[in-house]
Design a protein around this motif. Structure first.
Motif, PDB file in Angstrom:
ATOM      1  N   ARG B 138       0.820  -1.205   0.000  1.00  0.00           N
ATOM      2  CA  ARG B 138       0.000   0.000   0.000  1.00  0.00           C
ATOM      3  C   ARG B 138       0.862   1.267   0.000  1.00  0.00           C
ATOM      4  O   ARG B 138       2.054   1.211   0.226  1.00  0.00           O
ATOM      5  N   SER B 139       0.202   2.416  -0.212  1.00  0.00           N
ATOM      6  CA  SER B 139       0.923   3.689  -0.304  1.00  0.00           C
ATOM      7  C   SER B 139       1.233   4.277   1.061  1.00  0.00           C
ATOM      8  O   SER B 139       0.731   3.818   2.091  1.00  0.00           O
ATOM      9  N   LEU B 140       2.032   5.325   1.080  1.00  0.00           N
ATOM     10  CA  LEU B 140       2.357   6.036   2.315  1.00  0.00           C
ATOM     11  C   LEU B 140       1.132   6.678   2.963  1.00  0.00           C
ATOM     12  O   LEU B 140       1.095   6.855   4.178  1.00  0.00           O
ATOM     13  N   ILE B 297      -0.955  14.775  12.963  1.00  0.00           N
ATOM     14  CA  ILE B 297      -1.978  15.493  12.208  1.00  0.00           C
ATOM     15  C   ILE B 297      -1.399  15.955  10.881  1.00  0.00           C
ATOM     16  O   ILE B 297      -0.198  16.114  10.732  1.00  0.00           O
ATOM     17  N   GLY B 298      -2.275  16.189   9.919  1.00  0.00           N
ATOM     18  CA  GLY B 298      -1.823  16.629   8.598  1.00  0.00           C
ATOM     19  C   GLY B 298      -2.642  15.975   7.504  1.00  0.00           C
ATOM     20  O   GLY B 298      -3.704  15.397   7.770  1.00  0.00           O
ATOM     21  N   LYS B 299      -2.127  16.110   6.268  1.00  0.00           N
ATOM     22  CA  LYS B 299      -2.875  15.653   5.108  1.00  0.00           C
ATOM     23  C   LYS B 299      -2.009  14.747   4.242  1.00  0.00           C
ATOM     24  O   LYS B 299      -0.788  14.771   4.314  1.00  0.00           O
ATOM     25  N   ILE B 322       2.659  13.405   1.125  1.00  0.00           N
ATOM     26  CA  ILE B 322       2.357  13.453   2.559  1.00  0.00           C
ATOM     27  C   ILE B 322       2.789  14.808   3.070  1.00  0.00           C
ATOM     28  O   ILE B 322       3.946  15.205   2.926  1.00  0.00           O
ATOM     29  N   ASP B 323       1.873  15.521   3.674  1.00  0.00           N
ATOM     30  CA  ASP B 323       2.172  16.851   4.189  1.00  0.00           C
ATOM     31  C   ASP B 323       1.628  16.944   5.614  1.00  0.00           C
ATOM     32  O   ASP B 323       0.499  17.382   5.835  1.00  0.00           O
ATOM     33  N   GLU B 330       8.114  19.587   9.242  1.00  0.00           N
ATOM     34  CA  GLU B 330       8.071  20.569   8.169  1.00  0.00           C
ATOM     35  C   GLU B 330       8.359  19.954   6.814  1.00  0.00           C
ATOM     36  O   GLU B 330       8.136  20.572   5.782  1.00  0.00           O
ATOM     37  N   ALA B 331       8.869  18.705   6.830  1.00  0.00           N
ATOM     38  CA  ALA B 331       9.241  18.085   5.561  1.00  0.00           C
ATOM     39  C   ALA B 331       8.013  17.597   4.806  1.00  0.00           C
ATOM     40  O   ALA B 331       7.090  17.034   5.396  1.00  0.00           O
ATOM     41  N   ILE B 332       7.987  17.864   3.522  1.00  0.00           N
ATOM     42  CA  ILE B 332       6.946  17.319   2.653  1.00  0.00           C
ATOM     43  C   ILE B 332       7.543  16.118   1.949  1.00  0.00           C
ATOM     44  O   ILE B 332       8.701  16.146   1.523  1.00  0.00           O
ATOM     45  N   GLU B 333       6.771  15.068   1.880  1.00  0.00           N
ATOM     46  CA  GLU B 333       7.259  13.827   1.322  1.00  0.00           C
ATOM     47  C   GLU B 333       6.506  13.565   0.014  1.00  0.00           C
ATOM     48  O   GLU B 333       5.285  13.545  -0.002  1.00  0.00           O
ATOM     49  N   ASN B 334       7.266  13.376  -1.055  1.00  0.00           N
ATOM     50  CA  ASN B 334       6.656  12.996  -2.336  1.00  0.00           C
ATOM     51  C   ASN B 334       7.207  11.652  -2.742  1.00  0.00           C
ATOM     52  O   ASN B 334       8.413  11.441  -2.683  1.00  0.00           O
TER      53      ASN B 334
END
Lengths: 378, 378, 378
Positions: B138-140, B297-299, B322-323, B330-334
């Motif tokens: 599955r995905s992150l 928490i986050g999106k 993942i944000d 603070e890191a955004i994960e792509n």
């Protein structure tokens, strides 16, 4: 998809070999349990409810005969976390997955020799499967005094004393430290015997509720006695190890049980008395100082009666009294339970609920416990 | 040896009782996984590859109906070390062996009442069996936000809104601390609901890859919302316990999911959006000091599309973002994934491989992950 | 109850699909073991006996073919505490429940590709199932040198060299850290090869006791060699991890085995020689200081001969010698075993007993070990 002759409650997989060289019956059980309990101080308000939802027991069971109908086998595995808990250095730090792993050989007439791990010939409540109870779970007498399962050998026999009068005897020799132990025997072995009298003929004396509505009164009286030579655990072969400076504190422990089951026309009565003694109940180091552990010596009894109404609704009342030796605990524990069960397919599919009030003296907090359980067994 | 009417992929043991009192279908699954991954610093050379070979998942599954076709049951057990990990004092220090232990009762028309432990009505990716994915795993988005399995009760219902338009609804009440917990409920309970719309009729909306090559476009849109009252874990009912000086830090957590699946002539598109919020994301002690734990928490969202070529070869592209809340990370994960699967016997026997590049901003190391998996399911 | 064509010893559940899409054979095993042993000082009296009663092994095994007769599978699970012990952070702190989880593909003529976890192509004693031994358990050579099970890939092949002369070859690539590891590969991989010659034709070369009473002499000679690149455990892929200040001490380890099995008219002879070497046997920290761990380098051999009398009673004599490198242990270990077995239904139902005297030189305590075991296999 194949069509099987088996039926619900008779085993998911139930076969006999064409050449009669073996039979196998595979069954599965699960209990979904909801509990809620309230602490009740002698003075002041009730405490907030604690609740719990869990798979209380889930089991796989396999049994039948092998090679010859005179050689029976049984393998039972626990699946639920409460079933397999108890990992410790004494169990190779592995969960206690096997409940029963047993071979029983009918070597002569009514004699049967059992080899492996299974329940000891102890008290009736313990010998009744946890899936055949008339309450959500067993009584406190069983919690405090039962001797559970062990690896060992047992000899079983039954005699007809004339008419319907049956006598069943069992003796066992086992390690004395409980089930799934891999570290070997500590102290001495455990010896146990059980006598059971059925004066009015055989019946289902190891299940709660008279769902068969016996047409004539049926009675079973049992008597078990255990001697655990140089025992090292606080409840003989159960409880915790009594570690001391030399390794383990060892003392002889005995447990005596008297129990009875009566069933007649939907009415059932079950009673049980237990008494545990120890040569020296207080664990000591080599210099005589106390380690803090103590054998749970004392007495307890349980009495419960139930009646099965139409459509297999049953009401049960239960009274339990635990009176440990004053030097172990001065508090006397009384528990009053009212239970209601709906047997949809006897013990194979049922919903059970009970309400228990536990009264401790000496100003200790009382407790109210509500339980609701759904059980399914194939 | 007996001859069975069952076929590969339809259950190793698949029976119905002659008297229709039960049915049973027993299946087994195993996944052999090879992974290799490389750390990729923003500056400098790639790090050495880390590799891993393991049985990723192995499962036993038993299901069918019992007593009446209206009463279904399901039992699923994990066997692989990754399946059963998570032993803790909250699980009686025993491995988490049971995945599903469920009874579902179709008590009225299209209503079904579920009792036991199973997946909550959460996000689509989680509800798709790990054996029916179109990628190796599955995905992150699922890793960060899924709510997994829980002990509780669920109510399921489906409605035909006219024509082929279907509406499926589910609500659940559960403990809120995840699966196989024996220590009872902490904080409050967890409440969840899911609505699913299938405007163009029913289809296999819970499996990856359009192996059935739908002749007309099929769409499913799902929407789930969870409220975990006084939750005590960092990912609502998952993650780690937020222990503080008084016991546990409690805060209300909500998670929202929007997901969709589209399938048409070998093409499949799956999307998922997740959003988690908390009343107070930072765990505190009684004096207000931070414990160091925080609710995640986050999106996040995930989008993936695939196409099944001749002989059931499939190519899939996936993008995941993942944000988490800036105060959490603070890191955004792509993550960018390219997957290739060969379905030998649909999802029952398949070889899957994928390559994923994970891009972290703020100068953190990136990562390249290669996976190859063989799956067999009876 | 259904009637099955299967027989005792041929699988509890043994089916083939009508459409030949799969077959399944499910079997169960249990061993009940009693042991008693005495420490025997060079000077002075025998020590008190230590005894142990346990379920030594209990296993579930499932095998057959799936999708095509060319694709075989095998799943074996341990149930007994000794079977599943070994939980550690390297196994996700979960018990090592899976023994075998394997798919074997006969992709071309006599070639078979194995993927998953199973026994490596190592020494004969290890490859003989623990249920098919002619003694209660394997020899000390196996305890010290065997390479057990691993996750990896293996390639198997067999050739007929003319007449009855058979050659069997196997090579494997695996992680090199033993079974059920979830933390991935440390150091390098493990490479292994095995050659086996059967000059007088095929026979049951992987079971103890000539219960088939071969009418012509049968011989198998095997030769295995293992290279574990940058191994991190004291017995190559077994034993304990050699932790040092940087993480793990890594060294190349090789193990060589030469073994043979001879059977003729009830007589059986089995021999085995093992030799383990390491580039640097002593684990060191980064500054060159010793960590205290050392690779168990050295030699050992085992020789045993048995004869099956009428009614399948068998007597076996065994001599084992272990001579670790002088820098690891200066003591030479000699073990003399006399075993008696009654095969009631060959290896499927048997009672085995043996008496072993272990002689250590350098004034170390000797040991006398008595064992009695009941085994049943369906």
């Amino acid at each position: 998809q194949d069509v099987t002759e088996s039926r619900f409650g008779k085993g998911l997989f139930n076969v006999i070999a064409k050449d009669s060289s073996y039979s196998a019956n595979f069954t599965v059980r699960m209990q979904s349990l909801f509990t809620s309990d309230w602490g009740i101080p002698e003075a002041g308000d009730w405490e907030d409810a604690q609740s719990n939802l869990m798979i209380r027991r889930a089991r796989l069971k396999l049994g039948g005969f092998a090679y010859s109908p005179k050689l029976k086998y049984k393998l039972q595995l626990g699946l639920a976390n409460r079933d397999i808990s108890g990992a410790s250095p004494y169990t190779s730090n592995a969960p206690r997955y096997i409940l029963d792993a047993l071979v029983a050989w009918n070597f002569y007439e009514n004699f049967e020799l059992w080899v492996g791990q299974t329940k000891l010939p102890g008290n009736r409540e313990q010998l009744i499967s946890s899936g055949s109870l008339e309450t959500v779970d067993r009584s406190l007498v069983n919690s405090y005094f039962n001797l559970g399962r062990e690896m060992g050998v047992q000899l079983h026999h039954s005699t007809n004393l004339g008419g319907n009068f049956l006598l069943k005897e069992a003796v066992s020799v086992s390690q004395g430290e409980g089930r799934n132990i891999t570290t070997g025997n500590l102290g001495g072995h455990q010896y146990m015997g059980r006598l059971e009298l059925l004066p009015f003929g055989d019946f289902d004396a190891y299940s709660g509720a008279d769902l068969d509505r016996e047409e004539t009164p049926k009675l079973a009286i049992g008597l078990s006695y255990e001697f655990n030579n140089d025992a090292v655990k606080t409840r003989s072969n159960a409880g915790s190890y009594m570690v001391n400076d030399e390794g383990f504190f060892e003392t002889d422990i005995t447990t005596f049980f008297l129990d009875a089951m009566f069933k007649y026309r939907g009415f059932s009565l079950m009673g049980e008395y237990a008494d545990r003694r120890a040569d020296d109940a207080f664990a000591r180091n080599s210099d005589g100082s106390l380690t803090g552990d103590a054998v749970n010596i004392g007495k307890g009894y349980n009495l419960q009666a139930g009646y099965v109404f139409g459509k297999d609704w049953q009401v049960v009342g239960r009274y339990t009294n635990i009176d440990l030796d004053d030097q172990i605990s001065e508090a006397i524990e009384n528990q009053y339970t009212l239970a209601l069960s709906k047997y949809i397919a006897k013990h194979k599919l049922k919903i059970q609920t009970d309400l228990s009030y536990t009264d401790l003296d000496l100003g200790l907090d009382d407790n109210l416990l509500y339980r609701l359980q759904l059980e399914i067994q194939f």
